[in-house]
Design a protein around this motif. Structure first.
Motif, PDB file in Angstrom:
ATOM      1  N   SER A  46     -26.648 -35.657   5.831  1.00  0.00           N
ATOM      2  CA  SER A  46     -27.408 -34.425   6.065  1.00  0.00           C
ATOM      3  C   SER A  46     -26.523 -33.177   6.078  1.00  0.00           C
ATOM      4  N   ALA A  47     -25.149 -33.310   6.585  1.00  0.00           N
ATOM      5  CA  ALA A  47     -24.287 -32.087   6.814  1.00  0.00           C
ATOM      6  C   ALA A  47     -23.637 -31.697   5.315  1.00  0.00           C
ATOM      7  N   PHE A  48     -23.188 -32.713   4.738  1.00  0.00           N
ATOM      8  CA  PHE A  48     -22.784 -32.517   3.356  1.00  0.00           C
ATOM      9  C   PHE A  48     -23.656 -31.976   2.439  1.00  0.00           C
ATOM     10  N   PHE A  49     -24.945 -32.418   2.379  1.00  0.00           N
ATOM     11  CA  PHE A  49     -25.800 -31.566   1.427  1.00  0.00           C
ATOM     12  C   PHE A  49     -26.359 -29.847   2.249  1.00  0.00           C
ATOM     13  N   GLY A  50     -26.234 -30.217   3.433  1.00  0.00           N
ATOM     14  CA  GLY A  50     -26.753 -28.958   4.078  1.00  0.00           C
ATOM     15  C   GLY A  50     -25.719 -27.662   4.097  1.00  0.00           C
ATOM     16  N   MET A  51     -24.621 -28.085   3.943  1.00  0.00           N
ATOM     17  CA  MET A  51     -23.538 -26.971   3.514  1.00  0.00           C
ATOM     18  C   MET A  51     -23.987 -26.262   2.602  1.00  0.00           C
ATOM     19  N   MET A  52     -24.764 -26.623   1.423  1.00  0.00           N
ATOM     20  CA  MET A  52     -25.314 -25.789   0.398  1.00  0.00           C
ATOM     21  C   MET A  52     -26.294 -25.176   0.438  1.00  0.00           C
ATOM     22  N   THR A  53     -27.096 -25.960   1.530  1.00  0.00           N
ATOM     23  CA  THR A  53     -28.616 -25.073   1.774  1.00  0.00           C
ATOM     24  C   THR A  53     -28.149 -23.726   2.543  1.00  0.00           C
ATOM     25  N   ASN A  54     -27.167 -24.074   3.726  1.00  0.00           N
ATOM     26  CA  ASN A  54     -26.541 -22.755   4.262  1.00  0.00           C
ATOM     27  C   ASN A  54     -26.007 -21.833   3.549  1.00  0.00           C
ATOM     28  N   TYR A  55     -25.355 -22.307   2.440  1.00  0.00           N
ATOM     29  CA  TYR A  55     -24.666 -21.332   1.659  1.00  0.00           C
ATOM     30  C   TYR A  55     -25.665 -20.468   0.938  1.00  0.00           C
ATOM     31  N   ALA A  56     -26.609 -21.048   0.126  1.00  0.00           N
ATOM     32  CA  ALA A  56     -27.836 -20.661  -0.108  1.00  0.00           C
ATOM     33  C   ALA A  56     -28.498 -19.364   0.712  1.00  0.00           C
ATOM     34  N   GLU A  57     -28.801 -19.766   1.911  1.00  0.00           N
ATOM     35  CA  GLU A  57     -29.387 -18.820   2.770  1.00  0.00           C
ATOM     36  C   GLU A  57     -28.539 -17.718   2.921  1.00  0.00           C
ATOM     37  N   ASN A  58     -27.319 -17.799   3.403  1.00  0.00           N
ATOM     38  CA  ASN A  58     -26.515 -16.738   3.573  1.00  0.00           C
ATOM     39  C   ASN A  58     -26.236 -15.741   2.239  1.00  0.00           C
ATOM     40  N   VAL A  59     -26.307 -16.361   1.304  1.00  0.00           N
ATOM     41  CA  VAL A  59     -25.877 -15.525   0.012  1.00  0.00           C
ATOM     42  C   VAL A  59     -27.321 -14.839  -0.289  1.00  0.00           C
ATOM     43  N   LEU A  60     -28.344 -15.239  -0.068  1.00  0.00           N
ATOM     44  CA  LEU A  60     -29.773 -14.515  -0.038  1.00  0.00           C
ATOM     45  C   LEU A  60     -29.711 -13.550   1.015  1.00  0.00           C
ATOM     46  N   GLY A  61     -29.137 -13.916   2.256  1.00  0.00           N
ATOM     47  CA  GLY A  61     -29.440 -12.826   3.325  1.00  0.00           C
ATOM     48  C   GLY A  61     -28.563 -11.654   3.410  1.00  0.00           C
ATOM     49  N   ILE A  62     -27.330 -11.698   2.586  1.00  0.00           N
ATOM     50  CA  ILE A  62     -26.753 -10.550   2.167  1.00  0.00           C
ATOM     51  C   ILE A  62     -27.022  -9.777   1.237  1.00  0.00           C
ATOM     52  N   TYR A  63     -27.710 -10.358   0.220  1.00  0.00           N
ATOM     53  CA  TYR A  63     -28.044  -9.939  -1.097  1.00  0.00           C
ATOM     54  C   TYR A  63     -29.376  -9.081  -0.748  1.00  0.00           C
ATOM     55  N   PHE A  64     -30.279  -9.451   0.068  1.00  0.00           N
ATOM     56  CA  PHE A  64     -31.558  -8.907   0.626  1.00  0.00           C
ATOM     57  C   PHE A  64     -31.617  -7.961   1.727  1.00  0.00           C
ATOM     58  N   ARG A  65     -30.599  -7.923   2.346  1.00  0.00           N
ATOM     59  CA  ARG A  65     -30.510  -7.225   3.773  1.00  0.00           C
ATOM     60  C   ARG A  65     -30.589  -5.842   3.582  1.00  0.00           C
ATOM     61  N   ARG A  66     -31.269  -5.058   4.731  1.00  0.00           N
ATOM     62  CA  ARG A  66     -31.434  -3.583   4.500  1.00  0.00           C
ATOM     63  C   ARG A  66     -31.079  -3.055   5.865  1.00  0.00           C
ATOM     64  N   ARG A  67     -30.635  -1.730   5.968  1.00  0.00           N
ATOM     65  CA  ARG A  67     -30.697  -1.020   7.300  1.00  0.00           C
ATOM     66  C   ARG A  67     -31.686  -0.735   8.044  1.00  0.00           C
ATOM     67  N   ASN A  68     -31.637  -1.056   9.307  1.00  0.00           N
ATOM     68  CA  ASN A  68     -32.729  -0.606  10.053  1.00  0.00           C
ATOM     69  C   ASN A  68     -32.577   0.831  10.526  1.00  0.00           C
ATOM     70  N   GLU A  69     -33.590   1.307  11.580  1.00  0.00           N
ATOM     71  CA  GLU A  69     -33.538   2.636  11.968  1.00  0.00           C
ATOM     72  C   GLU A  69     -32.272   3.138  12.686  1.00  0.00           C
ATOM     73  N   LYS A  70     -31.476   2.119  13.178  1.00  0.00           N
ATOM     74  CA  LYS A  70     -30.248   2.445  13.977  1.00  0.00           C
ATOM     75  C   LYS A  70     -28.981   2.202  13.015  1.00  0.00           C
ATOM     76  N   GLY A  71     -29.427   2.010  11.626  1.00  0.00           N
ATOM     77  CA  GLY A  71     -28.267   1.911  10.775  1.00  0.00           C
ATOM     78  C   GLY A  71     -27.570   0.547  10.678  1.00  0.00           C
ATOM     79  N   GLU A  72     -28.371  -0.502  11.564  1.00  0.00           N
ATOM     80  CA  GLU A  72     -27.678  -1.895  11.439  1.00  0.00           C
ATOM     81  C   GLU A  72     -28.181  -2.736  10.506  1.00  0.00           C
ATOM     82  N   TRP A  73     -27.437  -3.593  10.171  1.00  0.00           N
ATOM     83  CA  TRP A  73     -28.054  -4.523   9.088  1.00  0.00           C
ATOM     84  C   TRP A  73     -29.113  -5.323   9.469  1.00  0.00           C
ATOM     85  N   SER A  74     -30.140  -5.510   8.809  1.00  0.00           N
ATOM     86  CA  SER A  74     -31.109  -6.599   9.115  1.00  0.00           C
ATOM     87  C   SER A  74     -31.423  -7.397   7.945  1.00  0.00           C
ATOM     88  N   GLY A  75     -31.240  -8.775   8.214  1.00  0.00           N
ATOM     89  CA  GLY A  75     -31.468  -9.606   7.138  1.00  0.00           C
ATOM     90  C   GLY A  75     -31.825 -11.019   7.683  1.00  0.00           C
TER      91      GLY A  75
END
Length: 497
Positions: free
Chosen positions: A116-145
């Motif tokens: 589960s961990a071996f394949f989960g490594m790539m699931t987590n990879y995909a989540e984080n790639v999308l997280g950075i790509y689609f994140r935005r700044r909030n009212e305080k200028g902080e990243w929200s993703g």
């Protein structure tokens, strides 16, 4: 009629049915299947690009100063993002969860935990790639993703899915907020209070009040303070636990060959006594191995991506590789050390004075007692304290980000105050039903998240291919963000070393 009992019994039955579906074989296979899908599409990135992601993560911690620099007051460093994510994933599940999985599913559960961990490594990879790509700044200028952002905004360009993105993102956020109070707060605090009472006779209420006060000092300071605390505590607690377990494994090193044989025999249902293959043994080992593996590293649940998205990194793939390392360290290192500790000491199958099978934290304590004797109690208690408390810190951020998505920044302070109060409740309550319900809510987070990750798999692949092509020297415009303003700002930012 006792209405309270009737309602509680009904809730328990309904939750049991839902929990059975959420953590049943089909759902677990969906979680693993998503990792298999990305592993195949990326041509086994976690193996083929081993040197690359090791160099950009664990080795970079010692070689690159930029990994430790946040760059501004509105973001956190890559190392802080990792330690905060590990703070939430490395919890009591790495101790109690693994021991329970082995007790019920046998030694074979360890093998399926690795799978589960071996394949989960790539699931987590995909989540984080999308997280950075689609994140935005909030009212305080902080990243929200997080999953809610890539589900809503990623689905907008999908002809037949554009209208379900927002509802699906809201469903994920609701489940996340609710789970943060259960498995991310009360259940963890309860584990600490029980451990402190049994080892040091400290009343649960005192433990709850003290932990609530410390929580207030940390989480009211926002992600920067949480990250600063995490980057100091997580390495210390991980090294402390690793040293203790490694000492025990070395003391019982002669047992390792037979333990490895037991793990593989159990994984494939080979009954050493009967000399045959049992489908029941395979099912138990696979179910508990998958369940503990997924539950420990949280790959597919869409939780840790929220803190990874707060990183100062501009390359989505680079943060994706931190996600790979997170799963690797959580399961292949920490969970495996727990497994070998209880298996090499031979404590599995032990019963207590009442004749009840010992499992969870008491089983790990028993394994430590064989080597450390009187020191075993305080060692395991400190491990539980650190593991559980840092999990609470991480989940406080997840819950606040989910609530921010639903109701905006103004609701976050209210959430934090309520979250702190729940810590006192968690220390003093019997949480058997609450634990089961939070287990279910945590699992329900995976459904909208996995839908989003699979639908946006093409985006993950495009970003990955773009990054690897640029590393090979090809002249291509980078893919940093889905939004023109953020993309332009990232392109003008200084190069990362």
């Amino acid at each position: 009629m006792n209405y309270a009992f009737s309602i509680g019994e009904t809730i328990a039955k309904v939750n049991g049915a839902v929990n059975g579906f959420v953590w049943g074989i089909p759902m677990l296979l969906l979680l693993i299947g998503t990792g298999v899908y990305f592993t195949i599409r990326t041509k086994f990135f976690q193996i083929g690009k081993w040197k690359l992601w090791q160099g950009e993560t664990i080795l970079a911690i010692f070689k690159k100063k930029s990994v430790h620099k946040s760059g501004s007051k509105t973001s956190i460093s890559q190392f802080q993002a990792l330690t905060t994510a590990l703070a939430a994933t490395i919890g009591t599940g790495n101790i109690a969860g693994v021991a329970t999985a082995i007790t019920i599913g046998g030694a074979g559960a360890v093998f399926w935990m690795w799978v589960s961990a071996f394949f989960g490594m790539m699931t987590n990879y995909a989540e984080n790639v999308l997280g950075i790509y689609f994140r935005r700044r909030n009212e305080k200028g902080e990243w929200s993703g997080g999953a809610m952002y890539y589900i809503e905004n990623g689905f907008r360009n999908k002809k037949f899915l554009r209208h379900i993105g927002k509802p699906l993102a809201c469903i994920f956020s609701v489940f996340c907020v609710c789970a943060s109070f259960g498995i991310g707060n009360m259940s963890q605090i309860n584990s600490i209070s029980v451990s402190m009472q049994s080892s040091f006779s400290i009343p649960p209420l005192v433990t709850g009040i003290v932990l609530a006060a410390v929580l207030a000092l940390v989480i009211l300071g926002g992600i920067q303070r949480i990250a600063r605390v995490a980057e100091r505590i997580v390495p210390f607690m991980a090294v402390l636990y690793m040293v203790g377990t490694i000492i025990i494994v070395i003391m019982n090193i002669r047992q390792i060959p037979s333990v490895i044989v037991d793990i593989f025999r159990g994984a494939f249902g080979v009954d050493a006594v009967a000399g045959g293959i049992s489908g029941v043994l395979i099912k138990e080992a696979m179910t508990w191995g998958f369940k503990r593996g997924v539950f420990s590293n949280e790959a597919g649940l869409g939780s840790s991506v929220m803190v990874h998205s707060a990183s100062n990194v501009k390359e989505p793939v680079r943060q994706g590789m931190w996600g790979i390392f997170e799963v690797f360290f959580d399961t292949f290192v920490i969970c495996s050390l727990t497994a070998f500790t209880v298996l090499t000491t031979g404590v599995v199958g032990s019963v207590d004075a009442a004749g009840k099978l010992v499992e969870g934290v008491p089983l790990v304590s028993m394994a430590f007692a064989q080597s450390f004797h009187d020191a075993a109690g305080w060692f395991v208690t400190i491990a539980v304290l650190l593991f559980a408390f840092t999990t609470v810190l991480g989940w406080s951020f997840y819950g606040s980000k989910a609530l921010e998505y639903l109701f905006g920044q103004k609701a976050v302070i209210v959430y934090k105050i309520i979250f702190i109060a729940f810590a006192v409740m968690g220390a003093t309550m019997d949480l058997s039903l609450a634990w089961d319900i939070s287990d279910t809510l945590n699992g329900l987070m995976a459904i909208p998240n996995l839908i989003g990750v699979l639908v946006l798999s093409g985006t993950v692949m495009a970003i990955t291919k773009n990054y690897l092509a640029r590393r090979r020297g090809e002249s291509l415009p980078p893919l940093y963000s889905a939004y023109p303003d953020i993309q332009a700002a990232q392109e003008q930012a200084p190069e990362e070393d």
